[in-house]
Design an enzyme around this catalytic site. Structure first.
Site, PDB file in Angstrom:
ATOM      1  CD  GLU A 110     -60.382 -34.441   1.908  1.00 21.65           C
ATOM      2  OE1 GLU A 110     -59.750 -34.452   0.810  1.00 21.65           O
ATOM      3  OE2 GLU A 110     -60.283 -35.104   2.895  1.00 21.65           O
ATOM      4  CE  LYS A 167     -58.155 -37.422  -1.281  1.00 23.77           C
ATOM      5  NZ  LYS A 167     -58.780 -36.683  -0.301  1.00 23.77           N
ATOM      6  CG  ASP A 223     -48.641 -28.384 -13.828  1.00 23.23           C
ATOM      7  OD1 ASP A 223     -49.617 -28.890 -13.309  1.00 23.23           O
ATOM      8  OD2 ASP A 223     -48.388 -28.483 -14.997  1.00 23.23           O
ATOM      9  CG  HIS A 278     -62.938 -36.740   8.081  1.00 19.42           C
ATOM     10  ND1 HIS A 278     -63.027 -37.501   6.830  1.00 19.42           N
ATOM     11  CD2 HIS A 278     -61.648 -36.184   8.283  1.00 19.42           C
ATOM     12  CE1 HIS A 278     -61.859 -37.334   6.353  1.00 19.42           C
ATOM     13  NE2 HIS A 278     -60.980 -36.350   7.165  1.00 19.42           N
TER      14      HIS A 278
HETATM   15  C1  MEV Z   1     -58.902 -38.368   3.208  1.00 21.51           C
HETATM   16  O1  MEV Z   1     -58.895 -37.236   2.330  1.00 21.51           O
HETATM   17  C2  MEV Z   1     -57.533 -38.985   3.242  1.00 21.51           C
HETATM   18  C3  MEV Z   1     -57.383 -40.212   4.162  1.00 21.51           C
HETATM   19  O2  MEV Z   1     -58.119 -41.226   3.301  1.00 21.51           O
HETATM   20  C4  MEV Z   1     -55.776 -40.685   4.131  1.00 21.51           C
HETATM   21  C5  MEV Z   1     -55.580 -42.105   4.573  1.00 21.51           C
HETATM   22  O3  MEV Z   1     -56.558 -42.806   4.718  1.00 21.51           O
HETATM   23  O4  MEV Z   1     -54.471 -42.201   5.105  1.00 21.51           O
HETATM   24  C6  MEV Z   1     -57.943 -40.003   5.429  1.00 21.51           C
END
Ligand code: MEV
Length: 447
Positions: free
Chosen positions: A86, A282, A298, A395
């Site tokens: 990513e 995430k 793992d 991004h």
């Molecule tokens: C993107 O990979 C992760 C985010 O969505 C985490 C978040 O929203 O805190 C930017």
């Protein structure tokens, strides 16, 4: 339709597997074959090692191995290897690492290292009878597994405790042996599973021969024995803190205070709302998985455990929390991490071994502190962007670079596109159209 099923595939040579695969499942067999081969490692011995990690291997799947420098954790500076596909994960981690290095660094503490294993079994009898003989059973389980635990005990680990759980109110006759283990610097999966299988045999023998049980209760049926990847007591805490006013540049304290409040609220939202919590966590796992993968630990086990822990009170919540008290901003992550710094692939995979060298050959506990700090850094970077510039700001540059690379932009075209899209929406069609126009109009000046 042609039947593409196959028998005995695993026994075929690698070349035969490749030929069959590309002839049956790709549009241009020769090109596909050549491409898959082009990712084989030039060093044949190394390629054999890689092949041996899995089955039916026909190629290698490369992922970027990046470095996030300037991670100050418990006063020590690390350069952290991260494996991720990513874009912007490593850049975000690096930026948070540098930011906190100037504000006291990350603090991290291991709160527990207990790993767990379970033997699930059916027993038809009076629960009190089993409970009464359990102390003797426990002795027997430990004795019979002694040949497996001796070495681990020499290293300071072994079986910590064994419990008998009665689950018959949920499923008739269902019981469980749940054992806690200390596995020192190894993740311990093989050790725990071997001990559990020894428990299985001891349990059957013990029950069969137990004179203190009525004859009709001397039978047990083991359903399965396996470690649990849910290890809430293999826990580490990482945190950062500083006066709120120090969060921004000198002279911009009001801005810093506003950012801190918005940040605290964003974390609070992730504690209240599971939809946000999943995305928030995430973001934490973006960092955690990347370093876990770089050590060949793992990551599926780490993910499964982290999410179960996030839902431990019955609702899925943020793994991190933020407070602002008496002018001090504190941001903390508590995460269970059952990691190994020896064993498994940590030595066998050359890059995992290299990662551990780069990290200074950490113990499993030190590795837990590093991984937790990286998760917190990643979370900090994401939430800070969200409550300030918005996530697309960072991004989009990476997205733009990916599109430009895909469209074969030259260095000069890339520079021109970056300047053009600084304040414009980046999309594939926008970038393609821009490049077309650029290429049709004036020659791009050389930089
Ligand atoms: C993107 O990979 C992760 C985010 O969505 C985490 C978040 O929203 O805190 C930017």
């Amino acid at each position: 339709m042609q039947d593409k099923k196959v028998a005995g595939f695993s026994k075929w040579s690698k070349a035969d597997k490749l030929r069959w695969l590309t002839q049956n499942f790709t549009a241009q067999a020769d090109a596909a074959d050549a491409e898959l081969r082009s990712f084989w490692h030039a060093d044949e011995r190394l390629q054999r090692t890689l092949d041996s990690f899995s089955e039916n291997t026909v190629s290698n799947f490369h992922l970027p191995y990046g470095i996030a420098p300037n991670f100050v954790i418990n006063g020590r500076t690390y350069a952290v290897p991260m494996v991720t596909e990513e874009s912007s994960v490593v850049a975000a981690a690096s930026s948070a690492a540098k930011y906190w290095a100037e504000r006291g660094g990350f603090h991290s503490k291991v709160l527990g290292t207990v790993k767990l294993g379970q033997v699930h079994f059916l027993w038809h009898g009076c629960p009190e009878h089993l409970q009464r003989v359990f102390p003797l059973l426990e002795q027997r389980l430990r004795q019979d597994a002694a040949y497996l635990t001796a070495n681990m005990e020499k290293r300071g680990g072994g079986i910590l405790y064994i419990e008998l759980l009665n689950l018959s109110s949920q499923e008739p006759s269902l019981y469980q042996l749940r054992a806690g283990f200390e596995t020192c610097d190894s993740m311990g999966a093989n050790f725990i599973n071997s001990v559990l299988e020894a428990f299985e045999t001891s349990l059957e023998n013990f029950i069969q021969q137990c004179p203190d049980l009525p004859a009709n209760e001397r039978k047990v049926e083991v359903i399965m024995s396996i470690l649990s990847n849910y290890t809430p007591s293999c826990l580490v805490s990482a945190w950062v803190e500083c006066p709120v006013d120090h969060l921004g540049e000198p002279g911009r304290e009001t801005e810093a205070r506003a950012m801190a409040e918005r940040f605290r609220m964003a974390v609070r939202i992730a504690q209240i709302d599971p939809y946000r919590a999943v995305t928030h966590n995430k973001g934490i796992m973006n960092g955690v998985d990347a370093i876990v993968l770089a050590t060949a630990n793992d990551f599926r086990a780490i993910e499964a455990c982290a999410h179960a822990y996030a839902a431990r009170d019955g609702q899925y919540r943020s793994l991190s929390r933020c407070t602002i008290e008496q002018g001090v901003f504190r941001f903390q992550l508590d995460i269970p991490l059952a990691l190994g710094a020896v064993g498994g692939l940590t030595k066998l995979h050359p890059l995992a071994a290299r990662t551990l060298e780069i990290l200074g050959h950490p113990s499993a506990s030190e590795l837990m502190t590093i991984v937790a700090a990286v998760g917190l850094a990643q979370n900090f970077a994401a939430v800070r962007s969200l409550v300030t510039t918005g996530i697309q700001h960072g991004h989009m540059r990476m997205h733009l670079m990916n599109i430009l690379q895909h469209l074969g932009a030259t260095e000069a075209e890339t520079a021109a596109a970056c300047a053009w899209f600084a304040d414009k929406v980046v999309s594939f069609s926008n970038v393609r159209d821009y490049l077309q126009q650029l290429r049709q109009s004036v020659a791009v000046p050389k930089l």
